[in-house]
Design a protein around this motif. Structure first.
Motif, PDB file in Angstrom:
ATOM      1  N   GLY A  14     -10.222   1.518  -3.863  1.00  0.00           N
ATOM      2  CA  GLY A  14     -11.398   2.098  -4.500  1.00  0.00           C
ATOM      3  C   GLY A  14     -12.626   2.023  -3.614  1.00  0.00           C
ATOM      4  N   LEU A  15     -12.785   0.903  -2.891  1.00  0.00           N
ATOM      5  CA  LEU A  15     -13.920   0.770  -1.976  1.00  0.00           C
ATOM      6  C   LEU A  15     -13.827   1.758  -0.820  1.00  0.00           C
ATOM      7  N   ARG A  16     -12.609   1.972  -0.292  1.00  0.00           N
ATOM      8  CA  ARG A  16     -12.444   2.965   0.772  1.00  0.00           C
ATOM      9  C   ARG A  16     -12.786   4.355   0.269  1.00  0.00           C
ATOM     10  N   ALA A  17     -12.383   4.661  -0.949  1.00  0.00           N
ATOM     11  CA  ALA A  17     -12.719   5.950  -1.540  1.00  0.00           C
ATOM     12  C   ALA A  17     -14.226   6.091  -1.711  1.00  0.00           C
ATOM     13  N   ALA A  18     -14.883   5.010  -2.146  1.00  0.00           N
ATOM     14  CA  ALA A  18     -16.331   5.043  -2.335  1.00  0.00           C
ATOM     15  C   ALA A  18     -17.054   5.236  -1.008  1.00  0.00           C
ATOM     16  N   GLU A  19     -16.586   4.579   0.047  1.00  0.00           N
ATOM     17  CA  GLU A  19     -17.200   4.740   1.362  1.00  0.00           C
ATOM     18  C   GLU A  19     -17.069   6.185   1.847  1.00  0.00           C
ATOM     19  N   CYS A  20     -15.892   6.734   1.698  1.00  0.00           N
ATOM     20  CA  CYS A  20     -15.653   8.117   2.111  1.00  0.00           C
ATOM     21  C   CYS A  20     -16.542   9.078   1.332  1.00  0.00           C
ATOM     22  N   ALA A  21     -16.619   8.873   0.022  1.00  0.00           N
ATOM     23  CA  ALA A  21     -17.446   9.733  -0.815  1.00  0.00           C
ATOM     24  C   ALA A  21     -18.921   9.581  -0.481  1.00  0.00           C
ATOM     25  N   ALA A  22     -19.353   8.353  -0.182  1.00  0.00           N
ATOM     26  CA  ALA A  22     -20.762   8.118   0.152  1.00  0.00           C
ATOM     27  C   ALA A  22     -21.152   8.850   1.429  1.00  0.00           C
ATOM     28  N   VAL A 102     -13.140  11.917  -6.121  1.00  0.00           N
ATOM     29  CA  VAL A 102     -12.528  11.148  -5.027  1.00  0.00           C
ATOM     30  C   VAL A 102     -11.839   9.924  -5.615  1.00  0.00           C
ATOM     31  N   VAL A 103     -10.622   9.663  -5.154  1.00  0.00           N
ATOM     32  CA  VAL A 103      -9.875   8.490  -5.613  1.00  0.00           C
ATOM     33  C   VAL A 103      -9.126   7.880  -4.437  1.00  0.00           C
ATOM     34  N   GLY A 104      -8.834   6.589  -4.541  1.00  0.00           N
ATOM     35  CA  GLY A 104      -7.955   5.943  -3.583  1.00  0.00           C
ATOM     36  C   GLY A 104      -6.514   6.314  -3.882  1.00  0.00           C
ATOM     37  N   ARG A 105      -5.694   6.308  -2.855  1.00  0.00           N
ATOM     38  CA  ARG A 105      -4.294   6.697  -3.048  1.00  0.00           C
ATOM     39  C   ARG A 105      -3.581   5.779  -4.031  1.00  0.00           C
TER      40      ARG A 105
END
Length: 283
Positions: A14-22, A102-105
């Protein structure tokens, strides 16, 4: 684009998804909404748990993700929501108000060895617009190529548009991949295949050029590499995506079944792509 919605659940994914989205939100000059969904009905079958335990855990996960994002992108317009319900259903319901979800895999649930979680797959399959699925590798901001699968279908045309817009914003190059297969008689060695192969390859190049011509006039500054490959689409795109920042694909291709939410190529990329996958659904 109005804003980006990202699902977070307290997991590293979830944090990786948030970073990508940010990063995308900052680049586009738009806002970001972090959403954590908890299923309050689960407490009914676990009577020893406090009735608000899941809610408190969800709030903590959302606040931790928000602090993580604010520390790195303090200028970002950030909204945080905690919602009770089914995670996939709530993300899809709220996604109606966003252009990208956006979501994490894989999130906190699921089974060891699973390549993609059920929430990520459902979001990718049923998002009303675009769904970006971010894997364990995250998104490498130093990479400067966006790979897109093109086959002349409406879904692929929307994927091409997304790839061009993303590349324009980031200063990336687009690699447009058109895969084609030989007819059965040629693979069987029947007839003058050499001449037919040359003609077919020329036709495929012309088809790709025609599809690109409809879009490239609006993106004169985007470098586009045209790649026509005699291969299965899944294999061609995976080969091309080795050094990509992102791969963009239509939810279904020209050969997909109308009733399928996701075609075989999108399905395979979600499981095996070495970079984030943006799935485009037609308007």
């Amino acid at each position: 684009m109005r804003s980006i919605l990202v699902g977070v659940d307290g997991s590293d994914a979830g944090l990786r998804a948030a970073e990508c989205a940010a990063r995308e939100a900052v680049c586009r000059g738009i806002g970001l909404t972090l959403m954590t969904v908890y299923d309050g009905d689960l407490t009914v079958s676990v009577s020893r748990w406090p009735s608000d335990l899941l809610e408190r855990e969800a709030v903590a996960a959302a606040e931790a993700a928000a602090a993580h994002v604010r520390e790195r992108w303090p200028e970002l317009d950030l909204d945080v929501r905690v919602v009770d319900g089914s995670p996939a259903a709530e993300l899809l319901r709220h996604a109606q108000d966003f252009d990208v979800v956006v979501v994490g895999r894989r999130g906190r649930g699921g089974f060891p060895g699973m390549r993609i979680g059920s929430v990520a797959y459902q979001v990718a399959a049923h998002a009303p617009g675009y769904a970006l699925v971010v894997g364990e590798e995250g998104m490498d901001p130093d990479r400067t190529e966006v790979v897109v699968g093109v086959d002349g279908s409406r879904h692929a045309d929307r994927a091409l548009l997304a790839a061009l817009r993303t590349a324009e914003l980031h200063g990336d190059r687009v690699r447009a991949v058109w895969a084609w297969s030989a007819p059965v008689f040629a693979e069987a060695g029947i007839g003058p295949w050499g001449r037919v192969e040359e003609e077919m390859e020329e036709e495929q190049n012309e088809a790709l050029s025609a599809v690109l011509a409809r879009r490239l006039l609006d993106f004169p500054d985007v470098e586009v590499v045209r790649q026509v490959v005699r291969s299965q689409p899944m294999a061609a795109l995976l080969d091309a995506a080795g050094d990509a920042r992102m791969i963009v694909v239509g939810a279904r291709g020209a050969r997909g079944f109308a009733r399928l939410a996701l075609g075989g190529v999108a399905h395979a990329l979600l499981h095996h792509a070495p970079c984030p996958v943006l799935v485009a659904h037609q308007d």
